[in-house]
Design a protein around this motif. Structure first.
Motif, PDB file in Angstrom:
ATOM      1  N   SER A   6       0.842  -1.191   0.000  1.00  0.00           N
ATOM      2  CA  SER A   6       0.000   0.000   0.000  1.00  0.00           C
ATOM      3  C   SER A   6       0.877   1.241   0.000  1.00  0.00           C
ATOM      4  N   ILE A   7       0.458   2.238  -0.776  1.00  0.00           N
ATOM      5  CA  ILE A   7       1.174   3.510  -0.841  1.00  0.00           C
ATOM      6  C   ILE A   7       0.312   4.563  -0.159  1.00  0.00           C
ATOM      7  N   GLU A   8       0.819   5.128   0.909  1.00  0.00           N
ATOM      8  CA  GLU A   8       0.127   6.179   1.656  1.00  0.00           C
ATOM      9  C   GLU A   8       0.909   7.478   1.517  1.00  0.00           C
ATOM     10  N   ILE A   9       0.201   8.588   1.472  1.00  0.00           N
ATOM     11  CA  ILE A   9       0.826   9.901   1.333  1.00  0.00           C
ATOM     12  C   ILE A   9       0.341  10.766   2.492  1.00  0.00           C
ATOM     13  N   HIS A  14      -8.758   9.583   2.110  1.00  0.00           N
ATOM     14  CA  HIS A  14     -10.081   9.342   1.532  1.00  0.00           C
ATOM     15  C   HIS A  14     -11.142   9.530   2.606  1.00  0.00           C
ATOM     16  N   GLY A  15     -11.026  10.617   3.356  1.00  0.00           N
ATOM     17  CA  GLY A  15     -12.029  10.949   4.359  1.00  0.00           C
ATOM     18  C   GLY A  15     -12.150   9.947   5.487  1.00  0.00           C
ATOM     19  N   GLY A  16     -11.083   9.304   5.848  1.00  0.00           N
ATOM     20  CA  GLY A  16     -11.112   8.335   6.936  1.00  0.00           C
ATOM     21  C   GLY A  16     -11.387   6.905   6.491  1.00  0.00           C
ATOM     22  N   ALA A  17     -11.699   6.711   5.205  1.00  0.00           N
ATOM     23  CA  ALA A  17     -11.909   5.349   4.702  1.00  0.00           C
ATOM     24  C   ALA A  17     -10.576   4.602   4.679  1.00  0.00           C
ATOM     25  N   PRO A  18     -10.593   3.299   4.929  1.00  0.00           N
ATOM     26  CA  PRO A  18      -9.345   2.519   4.983  1.00  0.00           C
ATOM     27  C   PRO A  18      -8.842   2.154   3.576  1.00  0.00           C
ATOM     28  N   ILE A  19      -8.568   3.168   2.773  1.00  0.00           N
ATOM     29  CA  ILE A  19      -8.170   2.977   1.380  1.00  0.00           C
ATOM     30  C   ILE A  19      -6.832   3.678   1.154  1.00  0.00           C
ATOM     31  N   PRO A  20      -5.817   2.971   0.651  1.00  0.00           N
ATOM     32  CA  PRO A  20      -4.537   3.637   0.379  1.00  0.00           C
ATOM     33  C   PRO A  20      -4.637   4.525  -0.856  1.00  0.00           C
ATOM     34  N   GLN A  21      -3.680   5.424  -1.017  1.00  0.00           N
ATOM     35  CA  GLN A  21      -3.635   6.269  -2.206  1.00  0.00           C
ATOM     36  C   GLN A  21      -3.337   5.453  -3.453  1.00  0.00           C
ATOM     37  N   ALA A  22      -2.569   4.395  -3.286  1.00  0.00           N
ATOM     38  CA  ALA A  22      -2.219   3.533  -4.424  1.00  0.00           C
ATOM     39  C   ALA A  22      -1.783   2.178  -3.899  1.00  0.00           C
ATOM     40  N   CYS A  23      -1.625   1.257  -4.833  1.00  0.00           N
ATOM     41  CA  CYS A  23      -1.172  -0.080  -4.503  1.00  0.00           C
ATOM     42  C   CYS A  23      -0.104  -0.481  -5.521  1.00  0.00           C
ATOM     43  N   LEU A  24       1.002  -0.981  -5.020  1.00  0.00           N
ATOM     44  CA  LEU A  24       2.099  -1.441  -5.869  1.00  0.00           C
ATOM     45  C   LEU A  24       2.159  -2.967  -5.780  1.00  0.00           C
ATOM     46  N   ASP A  64       6.305   9.323  -6.481  1.00  0.00           N
ATOM     47  CA  ASP A  64       7.523   9.455  -5.680  1.00  0.00           C
ATOM     48  C   ASP A  64       7.492   8.494  -4.489  1.00  0.00           C
ATOM     49  N   ALA A  65       6.354   8.403  -3.814  1.00  0.00           N
ATOM     50  CA  ALA A  65       6.241   7.510  -2.659  1.00  0.00           C
ATOM     51  C   ALA A  65       6.391   6.048  -3.053  1.00  0.00           C
ATOM     52  N   ALA A  66       6.019   5.731  -4.288  1.00  0.00           N
ATOM     53  CA  ALA A  66       6.142   4.350  -4.769  1.00  0.00           C
ATOM     54  C   ALA A  66       7.527   4.063  -5.344  1.00  0.00           C
ATOM     55  N   GLY A  67       8.356   5.088  -5.479  1.00  0.00           N
ATOM     56  CA  GLY A  67       9.693   4.904  -6.034  1.00  0.00           C
ATOM     57  C   GLY A  67       9.762   5.107  -7.535  1.00  0.00           C
ATOM     58  N   GLY A  68       8.751   5.751  -8.092  1.00  0.00           N
ATOM     59  CA  GLY A  68       8.714   5.981  -9.534  1.00  0.00           C
ATOM     60  C   GLY A  68       8.720   7.452  -9.872  1.00  0.00           C
ATOM     61  N   SER A  69       8.375   7.741 -11.125  1.00  0.00           N
ATOM     62  CA  SER A  69       8.295   9.120 -11.598  1.00  0.00           C
ATOM     63  C   SER A  69       7.190   9.208 -12.643  1.00  0.00           C
ATOM     64  N   VAL A  70       6.882  10.418 -13.085  1.00  0.00           N
ATOM     65  CA  VAL A  70       5.831  10.577 -14.094  1.00  0.00           C
ATOM     66  C   VAL A  70       6.189   9.869 -15.395  1.00  0.00           C
ATOM     67  N   ALA A  71       7.455   9.597 -15.629  1.00  0.00           N
ATOM     68  CA  ALA A  71       7.868   8.861 -16.829  1.00  0.00           C
ATOM     69  C   ALA A  71       7.375   7.420 -16.814  1.00  0.00           C
ATOM     70  N   ASP A  72       6.945   6.933 -15.653  1.00  0.00           N
ATOM     71  CA  ASP A  72       6.469   5.558 -15.521  1.00  0.00           C
ATOM     72  C   ASP A  72       4.969   5.400 -15.772  1.00  0.00           C
ATOM     73  N   ILE A  73       4.253   6.515 -15.940  1.00  0.00           N
ATOM     74  CA  ILE A  73       2.797   6.465 -16.108  1.00  0.00           C
ATOM     75  C   ILE A  73       2.441   5.885 -17.469  1.00  0.00           C
ATOM     76  N   ALA A  74       1.542   4.899 -17.456  1.00  0.00           N
ATOM     77  CA  ALA A  74       1.025   4.321 -18.700  1.00  0.00           C
ATOM     78  C   ALA A  74      -0.309   4.952 -19.081  1.00  0.00           C
ATOM     79  N   LYS A  75      -1.150   5.247 -18.068  1.00  0.00           N
ATOM     80  CA  LYS A  75      -2.460   5.817 -18.358  1.00  0.00           C
ATOM     81  C   LYS A  75      -2.972   6.634 -17.181  1.00  0.00           C
ATOM     82  N   LEU A  76      -3.612   7.752 -17.511  1.00  0.00           N
ATOM     83  CA  LEU A  76      -4.319   8.564 -16.532  1.00  0.00           C
ATOM     84  C   LEU A  76      -5.786   8.622 -16.949  1.00  0.00           C
ATOM     85  N   THR A  77      -6.672   8.414 -15.994  1.00  0.00           N
ATOM     86  CA  THR A  77      -8.097   8.567 -16.236  1.00  0.00           C
ATOM     87  C   THR A  77      -8.602   9.679 -15.330  1.00  0.00           C
ATOM     88  N   PHE A  78      -9.206  10.694 -15.947  1.00  0.00           N
ATOM     89  CA  PHE A  78      -9.756  11.824 -15.202  1.00  0.00           C
ATOM     90  C   PHE A  78     -11.264  11.710 -15.154  1.00  0.00           C
TER      91      PHE A  78
END
Length: 131
Positions: A6-9, A14-24, A64-78
């Motif tokens: 789990s990646i936490e920042i 998420h408003g107190g929900a037990p959800i990490p910012q990301a998962c590696l 950054d918290a996961a050890g990567g950079s924006v160069a590692d992004i494959a897809k963004l969904t807005f």
């Protein structure tokens, strides 16, 4: 032992929900909803342009918290409340990804969002052997 981390920042939540910012999982990074939250105060600004700037900054924080950079992004969904938000997203997009030959895939969807949220984002990234 799990291959999942789990990646936490600090300052993002998420408003107190037990959800990490990301998962590696191995080199694959998948985010939860990334908001335009200011991690310094934890608030989401009302202004769309400011929210979008924070979303893009928070994308960088997650990577950054996961050890990567924006160069590692494959897809963004807005996810946007109003399709007109794309103009603000495009401005930050071009700052983060100025080279048209080196941009991730992107999808923008109109979605019902909480009243104070104009935009949120999810990302998929491949961090090459980071674990």
């Amino acid at each position: 032992m799990s291959n999942r981390r789990s990646i936490e920042i600090e300052g993002l939540h998420h408003g107190g929900a037990p959800i990490p910012q990301a998962c590696l999982v191995g080199p694959l990074l998948v985010s939860s909803g990334i908001l335009g939250q200011d991690p310094a105060g934890g608030r989401v600004p009302e202004d769309l342009t400011e929210q979008v700037a924070h979303v893009f900054a928070n994308i960088g924080r997650v990577l950054d918290a996961a050890g990567g950079s924006v160069a590692d992004i494959a897809k963004l969904t807005f996810f946007v409340r109003d399709r007109a938000s794309r103009e603000a997203i495009n401005a930050e997009w071009l700052r983060m990804f100025p080279d048209p030959a080196d941009r991730p895939a992107r999808h923008t969807l109109v979605q019902e969002l909480p009243p104070t949220i104009h935009v949120q984002c999810e990302l998929i990234a491949y961090l090459g052997g980071v674990s």
